[in-house]
Design an enzyme around this catalytic site. Structure first.
Site, short mmCIF file in Angstrom:
data_model
loop_
_atom_site.label_atom_id
_atom_site.label_comp_id
_atom_site.label_asym_id
_atom_site.label_seq_id
_atom_site.Cartn_x
_atom_site.Cartn_y
_atom_site.Cartn_z
N GLY A 38 0.70 -1.22 0.24
CA GLY A 38 -0.08 -0.27 -0.44
C GLY A 38 0.70 1.47 -0.11
O GLY A 38 2.11 1.42 0.18
N GLN A 82 2.34 10.19 0.90
CA GLN A 82 4.28 9.18 0.84
C GLN A 82 5.36 9.56 -0.82
O GLN A 82 6.18 9.68 -0.23
CB GLN A 82 4.26 7.63 1.36
CG GLN A 82 3.28 7.76 2.76
CD GLN A 82 3.15 6.18 2.35
OE1 GLN A 82 2.35 5.31 2.06
NE2 GLN A 82 4.33 5.32 3.18
N CYS A 133 5.20 -0.08 7.12
CA CYS A 133 5.22 1.37 6.49
C CYS A 133 5.86 1.94 5.53
O CYS A 133 7.48 1.24 5.83
CB CYS A 133 4.44 2.39 7.29
SG CYS A 133 4.30 4.40 6.35
N LEU A 134 5.84 2.05 4.01
CA LEU A 134 7.39 2.35 3.30
C LEU A 134 7.68 3.47 3.96
O LEU A 134 9.17 3.74 3.79
CB LEU A 134 6.98 2.62 1.77
CG LEU A 134 6.51 0.69 1.31
CD1 LEU A 134 5.72 1.38 0.10
CD2 LEU A 134 7.39 -0.45 1.41
N HIS A 172 -5.02 1.70 7.21
CA HIS A 172 -3.88 2.16 7.35
C HIS A 172 -2.91 3.73 6.26
O HIS A 172 -3.10 4.10 6.28
CB HIS A 172 -2.12 0.95 7.14
CG HIS A 172 -0.44 1.55 6.94
ND1 HIS A 172 -0.54 1.14 8.00
CD2 HIS A 172 -0.40 2.71 6.36
CE1 HIS A 172 1.32 1.79 7.83
NE2 HIS A 172 0.82 2.20 6.39
N GLU A 173 -3.89 3.25 5.60
CA GLU A 173 -3.84 3.69 3.85
C GLU A 173 -3.85 5.30 3.84
O GLU A 173 -3.94 6.84 4.18
CB GLU A 173 -3.84 3.38 2.92
CG GLU A 173 -3.14 2.46 2.03
CD GLU A 173 -1.24 2.79 2.23
OE1 GLU A 173 -0.50 3.69 2.49
OE2 GLU A 173 -0.99 1.38 2.96
N HIS A 192 -2.98 7.49 6.25
CA HIS A 192 -1.75 8.50 6.09
C HIS A 192 -2.43 9.62 5.55
O HIS A 192 -1.66 10.69 5.26
CB HIS A 192 -1.20 7.94 4.78
CG HIS A 192 0.26 7.28 5.07
ND1 HIS A 192 1.32 7.63 6.34
CD2 HIS A 192 0.59 5.95 5.11
CE1 HIS A 192 1.52 6.78 6.21
NE2 HIS A 192 1.31 5.08 5.43
NI NI Z 1 2.24 3.31 5.74
#
Ligand code: NI
Length: 172
Positions: free
Chosen positions: A45, A50, A94-95, A136-137, A140
């Protein structure tokens, strides 16, 4: 085109993102770039903030390699319309917080509505990993990270590690 992923802490990861107006070619390019960036990472995701875009766009694909056909999903202005009372615990990552994982409790099922890349409204109920990922997304887009669910001490520890990582990367 792949885009660089912001690493926490970054003020852009703490912002509430604005809804996208109508779908445009620019937004479709952003969506493709986000999918490419996510798959390359690799991740399941990615949210627009991000990659430094403060608009409400997310990309996801929770099909693991070898588990079946890919399902690249892009959502514009995603909204959770219903959440189950039953919860689920997943070890999240998380990236923007590389190589840090922690258990987070979230509703097990969520119904989400969004606008697709053709501007059509979609709605679907997600379960399991998909449900965790979409929550989660969407977090963000509201400036919230999974570490915000952790105890302050643990959160500070992870943030310090990320500050160190960023210093190291800046030197290279
Ligand atoms: Ni994330």
């Amino acid at each position: 085109m792949k885009r660089p992923i912001l690493i926490h802490p970054d003020p852009r990861l703490k912002k509430v993102c604005v809804p996208v107006p109508d779908i445009s070619d620019d937004l479709r390019v952003l969506a493709d770039d986000m999918l490419e960036t996510m798959y390359a990472a690799p991740g399941i995701g990615l949210a627009a903030p991000q990659v430094g875009i403060l608009q409400r766009v997310i990309a996801m694909d929770c099909i693991k390699e070898g588990e079946g056909d890919a399902r690249p999903l892009v959502m514009f202005n995603p909204e959770i319309v219903e959440s189950s009372e039953e919860t689920n615990v997943y070890e999240e990552g998380c990236l923007s917080i590389p190589e840090q994982y922690a258990e987070v409790t979230r509703p097990k099922e969520v119904q989400v509505k969004w606008m697709d890349r053709d501007g059509n409204e979609q709605s679907e109920t997600f379960d399991g990993l998909w449900a965790t990922c979409v929550q989660h997304e969407i977090d963000h887009l509201n400036g919230k990270l999974f570490i915000d669910y952790l105890k302050p001490l643990k959160r500070q520890m992870i943030t310090r590690k990320m500050q160190k990582l960023k210093r190291e990367r800046a030197r290279d």
